[in-house]
Every structure is written in structure tokens, then in C-alpha cells.
Design a protein around this motif. Structure first.
Motif, mmCIF file in Angstrom:
data_model
loop_
_atom_site.group_PDB
_atom_site.id
_atom_site.type_symbol
_atom_site.label_atom_id
_atom_site.label_comp_id
_atom_site.label_asym_id
_atom_site.label_seq_id
_atom_site.Cartn_x
_atom_site.Cartn_y
_atom_site.Cartn_z
ATOM 1 N N ILE A 1 -4.080 5.277 1.151
ATOM 2 C CA ILE A 1 -4.272 4.013 0.429
ATOM 3 C C ILE A 1 -5.642 3.394 0.728
ATOM 4 C CG2 ILE A 1 -3.407 1.638 0.334
ATOM 5 C CD1 ILE A 1 -0.629 2.861 0.147
ATOM 6 N N PRO A 2 -6.084 3.337 2.000
ATOM 7 C CA PRO A 2 -7.474 2.914 2.235
ATOM 8 C C PRO A 2 -8.497 3.778 1.496
ATOM 9 C CG PRO A 2 -6.275 2.938 4.295
ATOM 10 C CD PRO A 2 -5.339 3.464 3.259
ATOM 11 N N TRP A 3 -8.267 5.083 1.425
ATOM 12 C CA TRP A 3 -9.207 5.953 0.718
ATOM 13 C C TRP A 3 -9.381 5.500 -0.723
ATOM 14 C CZ3 TRP A 3 -6.606 11.130 2.560
ATOM 15 C CH2 TRP A 3 -7.065 11.432 3.844
ATOM 16 N N ILE A 4 -8.247 5.354 -1.389
ATOM 17 C CA ILE A 4 -8.320 5.022 -2.806
ATOM 18 C C ILE A 4 -8.945 3.638 -2.988
ATOM 19 C CG2 ILE A 4 -6.949 4.603 -4.881
ATOM 20 C CD1 ILE A 4 -5.043 6.777 -3.834
ATOM 21 N N VAL B 1 5.043 4.323 2.500
ATOM 22 C CA VAL B 1 3.811 3.790 3.079
ATOM 23 C C VAL B 1 4.071 3.318 4.509
ATOM 24 C CG1 VAL B 1 2.001 2.076 2.866
ATOM 25 C CG2 VAL B 1 3.000 3.079 0.821
ATOM 26 N N PRO B 2 3.369 3.886 5.492
ATOM 27 C CA PRO B 2 3.572 3.463 6.877
ATOM 28 C C PRO B 2 2.907 2.111 7.134
ATOM 29 C CG PRO B 2 1.888 5.153 6.758
ATOM 30 C CD PRO B 2 2.371 4.949 5.371
ATOM 31 N N PRO B 3 3.269 1.447 8.235
ATOM 32 C CA PRO B 3 2.593 0.195 8.567
ATOM 33 C C PRO B 3 1.105 0.430 8.784
ATOM 34 C CG PRO B 3 4.251 0.746 10.233
ATOM 35 C CD PRO B 3 4.296 1.812 9.202
ATOM 36 N N ASP C 1 -3.009 -15.350 5.875
ATOM 37 C CA ASP C 1 -1.862 -15.598 6.756
ATOM 38 C C ASP C 1 -0.556 -15.660 5.983
ATOM 39 O OD1 ASP C 1 -3.648 -15.755 8.773
ATOM 40 O OD2 ASP C 1 -3.861 -17.935 8.663
ATOM 41 N N VAL C 2 -0.613 -16.094 4.742
ATOM 42 C CA VAL C 2 0.616 -16.249 3.970
ATOM 43 C C VAL C 2 0.641 -15.247 2.821
ATOM 44 C CG1 VAL C 2 1.101 -18.647 4.538
ATOM 45 C CG2 VAL C 2 -0.511 -18.142 2.728
ATOM 46 N N LEU C 3 -0.074 -14.108 3.021
ATOM 47 C CA LEU C 3 -0.232 -13.138 1.937
ATOM 48 C C LEU C 3 1.115 -12.683 1.386
ATOM 49 C CD1 LEU C 3 -2.161 -11.385 0.278
ATOM 50 C CD2 LEU C 3 -2.006 -9.656 2.037
ATOM 51 N N TYR C 4 2.067 -12.380 2.272
ATOM 52 C CA TYR C 4 3.316 -11.800 1.792
ATOM 53 C C TYR C 4 4.298 -12.857 1.307
ATOM 54 C CZ TYR C 4 1.526 -7.571 3.964
ATOM 55 O OH TYR C 4 0.746 -6.497 4.295
ATOM 56 N N THR C 5 4.118 -14.114 1.732
ATOM 57 C CA THR C 5 5.057 -15.143 1.282
ATOM 58 C C THR C 5 4.486 -15.969 0.136
ATOM 59 O OG1 THR C 5 4.219 -16.485 3.091
ATOM 60 C CG2 THR C 5 6.325 -15.395 3.437
ATOM 61 N N THR D 1 2.055 -2.614 -1.610
ATOM 62 C CA THR D 1 2.652 -1.459 -0.937
ATOM 63 C C THR D 1 3.389 -1.832 0.344
ATOM 64 O OG1 THR D 1 0.624 -1.026 0.282
ATOM 65 C CG2 THR D 1 0.878 0.095 -1.820
ATOM 66 N N GLN D 2 3.006 -2.950 0.973
ATOM 67 C CA GLN D 2 3.662 -3.312 2.228
ATOM 68 C C GLN D 2 4.779 -4.322 2.027
ATOM 69 O OE1 GLN D 2 2.966 -2.137 5.294
ATOM 70 N NE2 GLN D 2 1.146 -0.951 4.823
ATOM 71 N N ALA D 3 4.738 -5.074 0.934
ATOM 72 C CA ALA D 3 5.737 -6.125 0.784
ATOM 73 C C ALA D 3 6.491 -6.040 -0.544
ATOM 74 C CB ALA D 3 5.075 -7.493 0.923
ATOM 75 N N ARG D 4 5.793 -6.309 -1.646
ATOM 76 C CA ARG D 4 6.497 -6.477 -2.915
ATOM 77 C C ARG D 4 7.265 -5.230 -3.349
ATOM 78 N NH1 ARG D 4 5.857 -10.903 -1.812
ATOM 79 N NH2 ARG D 4 4.712 -12.545 -2.897
#
Lengths: 348, 323
Positions: B191-194, B170-172, A305-309, B157-160
Motif C-alpha cells: 500500500i505504501p508503494w502504490i 492489510v496488516p497494521p 488524531d481523529v482520522l478514523y472517527t 484500508t485500516q478502518a472503513r
């Protein structure tokens, strides 16, 4: 040939040291070989270190961190750099609803890795969780090897109807995607527990994941054991024993079992690693270890739930799993090299 | 060969029958799984419960219920869910299948490519630092829980690093059908593939290296060398080729298990509504018809893969007798 040679022409490559000592048995030789395998010994040390640290969890929680990792502490405050800070801070993202647990303080006595969404000390939970993860992996490995040995021995040694029966049961288990089998059993059993005759396990008990993980991997081990028994039965020393009129139970115990033991020992570290991964995956899907107990899998699930924060909540237990499984795999390679140099056995 | 095929087919049917019966029995042996009380809703009157039980045929003896369910599944093909009223099961499985197939086929491409590269390079440079590094990387790949790796990859890939040029493409999370948007499909799936392939690259790379190293000690390699063939040719055409036998065996089993729902964790982490996810959701709500359909579907792939592997194995290697 050597008899015709003059004694003075002793080949240079003799081993005087080996001549003086009595010849080592196969077990001692394997142990010696393992002992001199640096990678395996390093892995073993790392694994034992992890076990030790996890065993010290209560000490860490009560003496070092002064925290109770099993009760939620939503309104709690801690002192960081002389300032009072709430464990759960108002969320900084989006609409500012909800709350974000405090991140790592990197202070070993005080929420080293931060808090989870319940305001509990993640570091202490990881240590306690490690105890459960290790305990489940260990016990399920014992269960799995025990039953696999019995089934493999019986199927291989007695053959005929016994073999057909056992092999077909193993086939059916084998044909399930192992993972889905574990998941179905867990979902069905976790909510209600088991109550069959003398076996009674309450819901939420650690023994549920233990027995499930122990059972589903039996074919992995039982099949190679059966194969080995089949080939041992045809081997010359067993034929010789049969020819001498040695009763079959004695052949089973004296001639076949010791050979199968090496196979089983080779499987121990590998099954430990596999079981640990399985347990963590089941717990991650919230059908393994049940709250308020923790395991590395459940903590990763909490951290989702807090993965990104607050990514450390999910990342840290994963690192623990990787280190543990990696050390077991390296150790497993070493044990296999020592006991089974031709590397006939492979876990998959 | 034909008799072997036929015997295999029967064995396959036997195992599938066994699995479906086991699942069926596990379900009815489960306390609290009574579907009629779920269908009738909370606090239903006893009459409603009885009516529901009669409507769904749940008052019939178990063998009859099993027969009816199999009939609806295979012959009438109109089996409906217990939980979502009116939801047909077969279309649901059909909808999830392409997602799982895209995931597994793509991952298989990466893991074949990756593991052959790693295995061949490691075997060719045996005992060199490069070999050591590759083998350690392989072991790390084997030791990582796939769902955790998926989360870490998502985190990166989605945040940092999502706002940097590296991963801004990278799409959602989610799935885009190949037929509607091939490029979007590729971007979503790569990305799931790898992630899924990492584990198998580790396993297969190690197996392949061991196989090639072992093959290098065989007589036919010495013969090839004494004929004056180049080392590259010996490695690729002789040693690698024999080692691929073990590779094919493993590949068939793993591929079957993954298509049959074994990719569940990857599907969950990347938000893909595949067969694994479908099974998992059905298990959580104890939706027996969906469970039966997916389990039979899964066991079909697993058993079929087993059979294909045995046949391929026998075809490649005449020393193998089919037992």
C-alpha cells in the motif's frame, strides 16, 4: 511564384478577416489562444472561485457561522435539530477516555464539517486556512521567480566567473533533496525567527515559510532561464544587435528579457501549485504555518488524531488542496500551450 | 569517457563537501542549538557545561570540529549522537536504509509499470476519450499531496473497509524485514508503494505521452511506417524507445531524491522508520551528528543519481555533449 499567378486564382484559404485587422502581437495572440482553451478557462474560474471563497472567510465566520475559528471551544454546545449537543462528546471507542469532536452537521450556518479536537468550526478554519495557503503560495512564487530570473539572467548573460559562481550555488541547492532542505531550514528557523541585518522575521510569522519555500525552488526556475539566455545569446537577432553596436545592457533589456518573460509566465501557475503542495507538507509536519494560524496543511495535521472517527477534518482540506493544485496544473498546461507551443519547459 | 568520469567524481565530491559544510554552518549559526547544553541536561552547572564542551570537542574552533566530525563519520566510523548518548550514528543509518530502499524500489516498480502503460495507451489513442481520461487521472495524481493520499488510504484500508474481504488482509502500519518474513514484508509495503507511486505515475505518464506524440512526427517514424512495419511495432520499438531518454533522466533524479530521504512524508504516514524519518527526527531534536550523517548519505545518492543520469544520457544519445 504568386506574382506569375493570375489574380483571379486567389487560393481559397486566405483569411480576409485577418487581413483587415492589424496583425496581433505575440502577447495578444497568446492571450487569445488561452482564452479559447476551455479547460484552462474552467480551471482559472475554479481557482478564482476558491480564492474568492477563501477571501470571504471573515464574512463567513462572523455572519454565517457566527463562530471564532481561532479560540478553542471545548465546553461549547450547539443546537442540532432542536437539541443541545456538546461539541466534544465522550469517546465511544476503547476505554471511553478522551473525547470525540462532533461530526459534520451539513448545516452551512452551524459547524458544517463538524469541530476539531479543540471544538473549533472546521469549515471556518478551512476558509481561513485557505487564505494562508494561497497567500504563502503566491508570495513565495513571486520571490522565487524574481530571484531565479536575476540569477538565471546574470549567469547566462555574463558567463565566466559570475556563471561559475551562480551555477555552483544552484548545484549545491539542487543536490539537496529539496524537501529535506526546506524541512531543515524550517526546523532551524521556525523556533527562533531570522534576524540578519535589515531582515528581521519573528518566529511563527508567515514570512518564514514564504521565504523558505521561495528560496528552495530557485534552481528549478533559474536553470532553465540560464539555459534559455545562453541560447538566446547565440541567436541571430542578438548577434545582429551586437554587430550593430547596441550596448549589452540594452540587448539584455530589449532582446533577452522579453523572451525570458514568457518562460517566467509559464512557470507561474506551475510554481504556485508546487509551492502550495510544499507549504501544506511543511505545515503537516508542523514546521510551516504555526498555531493559532491555520493552513490546509495544519488542519490535515489536526485531523490526524481523529482520522478514523471524524475523518472529514483531515479529508476536507485535502480536497481543497487537490482542487486548487489541479486547477493550477490545468491552467499551467494551457498557459504553456499558449506561450510555448513546443513545450520545451517542464517543471521537473 | 574516463576523463568525464573523473571530472564527474570530483564534481560530486565538491558538491558533497559543499552540502556538509552548509549544513554544519547552518547548525552552528542557529540560536539555541548549542549541543553542550543539551548534552549536559537541564540546569547543568557551568562546570559540567564546560566539561561537556571539552569532552565533545565543542570548545575547539569550527574548522577543527568539522574535521573531527568528518573523521569520525568516514574514517573511524564511530560518530555518536548528541541526543541519545552512546548511540552510534552509522548503524542507525544502516538500519533505516533497507526500509527506505524497500519503499523506493517497490514504488519505482509500480511507477515504471503504471506510467509506461498510461503513456503508451494515451499516446496510441491520442485525443480519444480514453486519452483524455488517462491524462486527467494523471493530473489528479500529480495534484494530490502524498501524505494526504496516504491518510485517506489508511482511512479506507485500516478502518472503513478493513472489516470487509477487500482489505481485511492489510496488516497494521509498521515495517517487517524482507529477510524474516517476505510475504509479510510484501503485505505491509504494497500500500505504501502504490501511494508513493501515484504521483510519479502521473508525471511520467504525461511526460511519456508527450514524448511519443512528439516522436511520431519525426522522420524516422515515417520511414518505419513506409517500410511497412506494424503500428504496434512502430509505437513500442521506435517511438517509445526515443521517448524513454527523457524518462530515464527524470527517473534517475527522482529515484535519487527519494532514496536520499525524499520519501519522508510517505514514511511518516505509514509509520516506516526510514532514512527520511530518521533525518526528520534528528532535525527536530537538532542532533547534529545524525543530521550530518543522513545529509551526507542523502546528497551522495542525489549527486550519484545525477552523475549516472548524465552518463546514461550521453551513452543513449550521442548528440549530448557533456558540459
Amino acid at each position: 511564384m504568386t506574382a506569375q499567378m493570375p489574380a483571379a486564382v486567389e487560393p481559397a484559404g486566405t483569411f480576409p478577416a485577418a487581413m483587415e485587422r492589424p496583425a496581433l502581437g505575440p502577447w495578444a495572440r497568446a492571450a487569445l489562444k488561452l482564452w479559447s482553451d476551455k479547460a484552462a478557462m474552467a480551471a482559472l474560474s475554479l481557482f478564482l472561485l476558491i480564492v474568492l471563497v477563501c477571501l470571504l472567510a471573515p464574512f463567513y465566520a462572523s455572519r454565517i457561522a457566527h463562530t471564532d475559528p481561532f479560540t478553542s471551544n471545548i465546553d461549547g454546545e450547539i443546537t442540532v435539530n432542536g437539541e443541545q449537543v456538546a461539541l466534544l462528546q465522550p469517546s465511544e471507542e476503547g476505554l471511553g477516555l478522551g473525547s470525540t469532536p462532533i461530526g459534520p452537521t451539513w448545516d452551512i450556518t452551524n459547524y458544517f464539517l463538524g469541530a476539531d479536537t479543540q471544538g473549533r468550526d472546521v469549515m471556518a478554519r478551512i476558509l481561513y486556512g485557505g487564505r494562508n495557503s494561497l497567500f504563502i503560495a503566491g508570495t513565495s512564487t513571486v520571490i522565487c521567480l524574481f530571484f531565479a530570473a536575476i540569477m538565471g539572467l546574470a549567469a547566462g548573460f555574463f558567463g565566466g566567473l559570475v556563471d561559475t559562481l551562480i551555477s555552483r550555488v544552484l548545484d549545491v541547492i539542487w543536490a539537496f533533496p529539496i524537501f529535506l532542505l526546506a524541512i531543515s531550514l524550517s526546523i532551524v528557523l521556525i523556533a527562533h525567527g531570522i534576524d540578519i541585518g535589515p531582515i528581521s522575521i519573528t518566529a511563527g510569522s508567515l514570512w518564514l515559510p514564504i521565504s523558505i519555500i521561495g528560496i528552495v525552488y530557485i534552481p528549478y526556475v533559474a536553470r532553465p532561464v540560464r539555459g534559455q539566455v545562453l541560447s538566446l545569446k547565440e541567436s541571430e537577432f542578438v548577434l545582429a544587435a551586437t554587430g550593430l553596436g547596441v550596448p549589452s545592457y540594452r540587448i539584455l533589456i530589449r532582446d533577452i528579457l522579453p523572451n525570458v518573460m514568457t518562460t517566467l509566465i509559464v512557470f507561474v501557475p506551475l510554481m504556485l501549485a508546487l509551492n502550495m503542495l510544499t507549504e501544506s507538507a511543511l505545515s503537516f509536519l508542523s514546521i510551516g504555518v504555526q498555531a493559532p494560524d491555520a493552513s490546509w496543511g495544519t488542519i490535515i495535521q489536526d485531523g490526524q488524531d481523529v482520522l478514523y472517527t471524524r475523518s472529514w477534518v483531515a479529508v476536507a482540506p485535502g480536497i481543497a488542496i487537490v482542487l486548487c493544485v489541479l486547477s493550477l496544473n490545468v491552467l499551467g498546461d494551457g498557459v504553456r500551450d499558449a506561450l510555448d507551443p513546443r513545450a520545451k519547459l517542464r517543471i521537473r | 569517457m574516463l576523463s568525464v568520469l573523473i571530472r564527474r567524481l570530483f564534481q560530486m565530491l565538491f558538491v558533497m563537501l559543499g552540502i556538509s559544510i552548509v549544513v554544519f554552518l547552518i547548525f552552528f549559526a542557529t540560536p539555541g542549538a548549542d549541543p553542550s547544553s543539551r548534552i549536559a541536561g537541564r540546569n547543568a552547572a557551568p562546570e559540567t557545561l564546560l566539561a561537556v564542551r571539552h569532552d565533545f570537542g565543542l570548545d575547539k574552533p569550527l574548522p577543527v570540529q568539522y574535521y573531527l566530525m568528518m573523521k569520525h563519520l568516514f574514517i573511524a566510523r564511530d560518530l555518536t549522537s548528541f541526543v541519545n548518548r552512546g548511540q552510534q550514528v552509522i548503524p542507525e543509518v544502516m538500519e533505516a536504509t533497507p526500509i527506505t530502499l524497500s519503499l523506493v524500489f517497490g514504488a519505482a516498480f509500480f511507477w515504471i509499470l503504471g506510467s509506461i502503460t498510461i503513456g503508451v495507451v494515451a499516446a496510441a489513442t491520442k485525443n480519444s476519450p480514453l486519452d483524455r481520461i488517462l491524462m486527467i487521472l494523471g493530473l489528479i495524481g500529480i495534484s494530490m499531496p502524498v501524505y494526504w493520499l496516504g491518510e485517506v488510504v489508511n482511512l479506507i484500508t485500516q478502518a472503513r473497509l478493513h472489516d470487509t474481504w477487500v482489505f481485511s488482509w492489510v496488516p497494521p502500519l509498521g515495517y517487517k524485514p524482507l529477510t524474516e518474513d517476505p510475504w509479510g514484508w510484501f503485505k505491509v509495503m504494497v500500500i505504501p508503494w502504490i501511494t508513493l507511486a501515484v504521483l510519479y505515475i502521473g508525471i511520467y505518464g504525461r511526460v511519456l505521452r508527450a514524448g511519443i506524440v512528439e516522436a511520431n512526427q519525426e522522420d524516422y517514424i515515417r520511414t518505419a511506417r513506409s517500410k511497412g512495419l506494424s503500428e504496434t511495432r512502430i509505437l513500442l520499438r521506435h517511438a517509445l524507445r526515443t521517448s524513454l531518454i527523457a524518462f530515464v533522466t527524470l527517473f534517475g533524479l527522482d529515484f535519487g531524491a527519494l532514496v536520499g530521504g525524499g520519501a519522508l512524508l510517505t514514511e511518516v504516514v505509514f509509520g516506516l522508520q526510514g532514512v527520511g524519518k530518521l533525518t526528520y527526527d534528528a532535525l527536530k531534536t537538532l542532533d547534529l551528528p545524525v543530521i550530518m550523517a543522513t545529509v551526507v548519505y542523502a546528497s551522495f545518492f542525489v549527486v550519484a543519481a545525477n552523475a549516472v543520469v548524465d552518463l546514461v544520457y550521453a551513452a543513449i544519445d550521442p548528440r549530448v555533449r557533456l558540459a
